[in-house]
Design a protein around this motif. Sequence first.
Motif, PDB file in Angstrom:
ATOM      1  N   ARG A 284       6.884   7.818  -0.973  1.00  0.00           N
ATOM      2  CA  ARG A 284       7.481   7.785  -2.314  1.00  0.00           C
ATOM      3  C   ARG A 284       7.944   6.379  -2.679  1.00  0.00           C
ATOM      4  NH1 ARG A 284      13.029   8.734  -3.756  1.00  0.00           N
ATOM      5  NH2 ARG A 284      13.251   9.167  -5.995  1.00  0.00           N
ATOM      6  N   LEU A 285       8.595   5.697  -1.753  1.00  0.00           N
ATOM      7  CA  LEU A 285       9.098   4.360  -2.037  1.00  0.00           C
ATOM      8  C   LEU A 285       7.945   3.383  -2.260  1.00  0.00           C
ATOM      9  CD1 LEU A 285      11.484   2.476  -2.355  1.00  0.00           C
ATOM     10  CD2 LEU A 285      11.527   2.180   0.124  1.00  0.00           C
ATOM     11  N   LEU A 286       6.911   3.477  -1.421  1.00  0.00           N
ATOM     12  CA  LEU A 286       5.769   2.575  -1.562  1.00  0.00           C
ATOM     13  C   LEU A 286       5.049   2.828  -2.888  1.00  0.00           C
ATOM     14  CD1 LEU A 286       4.555   0.319   0.114  1.00  0.00           C
ATOM     15  CD2 LEU A 286       3.038   1.983   1.192  1.00  0.00           C
ATOM     16  N   ARG A 287       4.944   4.086  -3.256  1.00  0.00           N
ATOM     17  CA  ARG A 287       4.299   4.420  -4.532  1.00  0.00           C
ATOM     18  C   ARG A 287       5.144   3.905  -5.703  1.00  0.00           C
ATOM     19  NH1 ARG A 287       0.110   7.239  -5.962  1.00  0.00           N
ATOM     20  NH2 ARG A 287       0.003   8.161  -8.051  1.00  0.00           N
ATOM     21  N   GLN A 288       6.461   4.048  -5.601  1.00  0.00           N
ATOM     22  CA  GLN A 288       7.348   3.523  -6.644  1.00  0.00           C
ATOM     23  C   GLN A 288       7.178   2.015  -6.798  1.00  0.00           C
ATOM     24  OE1 GLN A 288      11.194   4.993  -5.288  1.00  0.00           O
ATOM     25  NE2 GLN A 288      11.355   6.299  -7.096  1.00  0.00           N
ATOM     26  N   GLN A 289       7.042   1.324  -5.678  1.00  0.00           N
ATOM     27  CA  GLN A 289       6.860  -0.122  -5.736  1.00  0.00           C
ATOM     28  C   GLN A 289       5.516  -0.485  -6.354  1.00  0.00           C
ATOM     29  OE1 GLN A 289       7.645  -0.981  -1.605  1.00  0.00           O
ATOM     30  NE2 GLN A 289       9.819  -1.358  -1.958  1.00  0.00           N
ATOM     31  N   GLY A 290       4.505   0.371  -6.116  1.00  0.00           N
ATOM     32  CA  GLY A 290       3.226   0.169  -6.788  1.00  0.00           C
ATOM     33  C   GLY A 290       3.355   0.319  -8.294  1.00  0.00           C
ATOM     34  N   VAL A 291       4.109   1.325  -8.730  1.00  0.00           N
ATOM     35  CA  VAL A 291       4.371   1.522 -10.162  1.00  0.00           C
ATOM     36  C   VAL A 291       5.140   0.322 -10.721  1.00  0.00           C
ATOM     37  CG1 VAL A 291       5.602   2.941 -11.846  1.00  0.00           C
ATOM     38  CG2 VAL A 291       4.305   4.036 -10.004  1.00  0.00           C
ATOM     39  N   ALA A 292       6.095  -0.203  -9.936  1.00  0.00           N
ATOM     40  CA  ALA A 292       6.872  -1.371 -10.377  1.00  0.00           C
ATOM     41  C   ALA A 292       5.967  -2.583 -10.571  1.00  0.00           C
ATOM     42  CB  ALA A 292       7.972  -1.678  -9.361  1.00  0.00           C
TER      43      ALA A 292
END
Length: 731
Positions: A284-292
């Motif tokens: 989830r965190l890695l995906r959020q950073q991708g969205v960022a």
Amino acid sequence: MASTSFRQSMRRLWALDKFSYSVRVFFALTGSMAACYYLNEMRLLIPLFLGIIACALAETDDNWQGRVQALAVTLVCFSAAALSVEVLFPYPILFVSALALAAFVLTMLGALGERYNAIAYATLILSVYTTIGVDQRGGEITNVWHEPMLLVAGAGWYGVLSVLWQALFSNQPVQQGLARVFRELGIYLKLKSSLFEPIRQLDVEARRLELAKQNGRVVAALNASKEIILHRVGGGRPGSKVSRYLKLYFLAQDIHERASSSHYPYNALAEAFFHSDVLFRCQRLLRQQGVACQRLSESIQLRQPFVYDDSFAEALGDLHASLEHLRIQSNPAWRGLLRSLRALAHNLGTLDRLLSDASNPDSLADATDSSLLDRSPRNLKDVWARIRQNLTPSSLVFRHALRLPLALVVCFVMVHLIHPSQGYWIMLTTLFVCQPSYGATRRKLGQRIAGTAIGLTFGWALFTLFPSPLIQSFFAIVAGLVFFVNRTTRYTVSTAGITLMILFCFNQVGDGYGLFLPRLFDTLIGSLIAGLAVFLFLPDWQGRRLNKVLANTLSCNAIYLRQILEQYTHGKRDDLAYRLARRNAHNADAALSTTLANMLMEPGHFRKEADVGFRFLVLSHTLLSYLSGLGAHRGTELPEPLRGQLIGDAGERLVHSIEEVATGLAAREAVAVHSDAEEALASELEQMPEEVDEDQRLVQTQLALICRQLGPLRTLAAHLIKDKNSAAQVA
């Protein structure tokens, strides 16, 4: 509300990288069309349009001063080429000899860099355009200066617009280039998050393969962005705006190194923590950073402030809480994997900080070494050295420089043998379709034929529905825009556009219907000649040089590892040598991915090694990920005795092992499938007492992961060399 929405839509349209290109082309085509209507000289339209096309094809990114210099060189080359065609056309043997020599020289000049390649290629295209114009007049040379002057006038008109645009909006390409970098990084991070799917027996290899392909796109975006920034910086100090973009570029490099790093065996993590939420939290965190990253891309493109979401800190805190919960359980089987997860959490925390810094890049400290490597030749000595380096049959440029003139000569002979109507379009088709590799030529061949057929079909329909010359002139401009907007991404659509434009332009001065069958026939013949030339004459089958591409990948990884070890010895510094080694390693990884993609387009016999190549790509990309993990923690302080043991001894032994495999692959010499020394080193690195310092453990674990990767690489290398040697003996 509506006005705000409209402004936002216009801002998004302006931010598109192809919009500015489209505006320049639209003004150039519309201005030429209007001038011809005003003067009532529609016969001038075709050479003016063709000159605009050629100049736009010669255009590469630069600041306005560099664009002025490039335009001057382009117009000189265009003038010389057009006049030469006019003078030599009545003498077929002299003409075809000069054309073949020009094709060889101009293709070799392409080895100097993208700018020279674009100008050289556009000059060849303009030569054929001039030939078509002379052929339209029945080969009569009444006024040597007339047609060349019109072609160069069209080119100059577009060139002036291009220079003015660069002067007014110099930083727009920088914004678009950086936006692309962060957009591709966002996709990479999202793909990377899929590796943390807590599924037993997850197909990690397939996902790593997708990750390696996406890494190639990230690398291409970084390289393009670097060249754009370099054109703005030159040899001096960057201004405040460019300095800000330069900091964002270096930030993207740091994010890429963190994003591409690995500290963990994914299947082992999924098996051990199947019933825990820790992998979900990492994902989830890695995906959020991708969205960022993708949001940052949009902010750069739209020139809006980037606000990093504070909720990511909460997600990172939840991850640390999950790790603490697992630690409290004191499961001995999890001890090593938990350390890997803690290293991962540390890496994600650093990614979080880097993305947070992007919200205010001006506050970032200037890099101690902000120099960028300029690969373009600086003087005539560099020019000659670069060309001489490529004057060998092993050079792809040299092979293409021999193949293209031969194909054009065959086209010329074909025109004179069958005397088709509008026959020199055959030569133009061959020039566009014939590419340095078989795969690229095959791809363009099919797209060219399909695009021409689509364009002719639409042309017939539009001629019937809209017989008005004024409406058809509007369609010609729109078709020209379609060609330029799609020429690098959707070649079929691009070909349909240019076919339509030519039909409408010819219909302004004659009979456009008369071009339908000749255009289709010429496209088929020209495409066939291009395909046969690449297939039969000095074919560059990717499988035959796969061993060298693999060797280069490992050699670049070895150099990258040596630079990392230097950083651990002398302290972290992002100097040019380190950044160059890192970039070359990723470039080699991307080159291997491209080579394998081209192999899949080749005949079955020549792609039999593709399966081995893709497995090697997965392994080499995994190796690069472990190297990136080691590089991401260069700030780690190690005690002097330990530094000598891990860096001076174990690290150097790993460098020599990677170089050994690379040398064997390059020379097609036997590579040992198994190394007792490497096995012993891996076991030694993996055996660490509990009281070992976490920093030492991290470095030692990364070195062990690198060492364990050498065994599978040796096996594949030995298999490839054995098969190639067996095939050579049979041959």
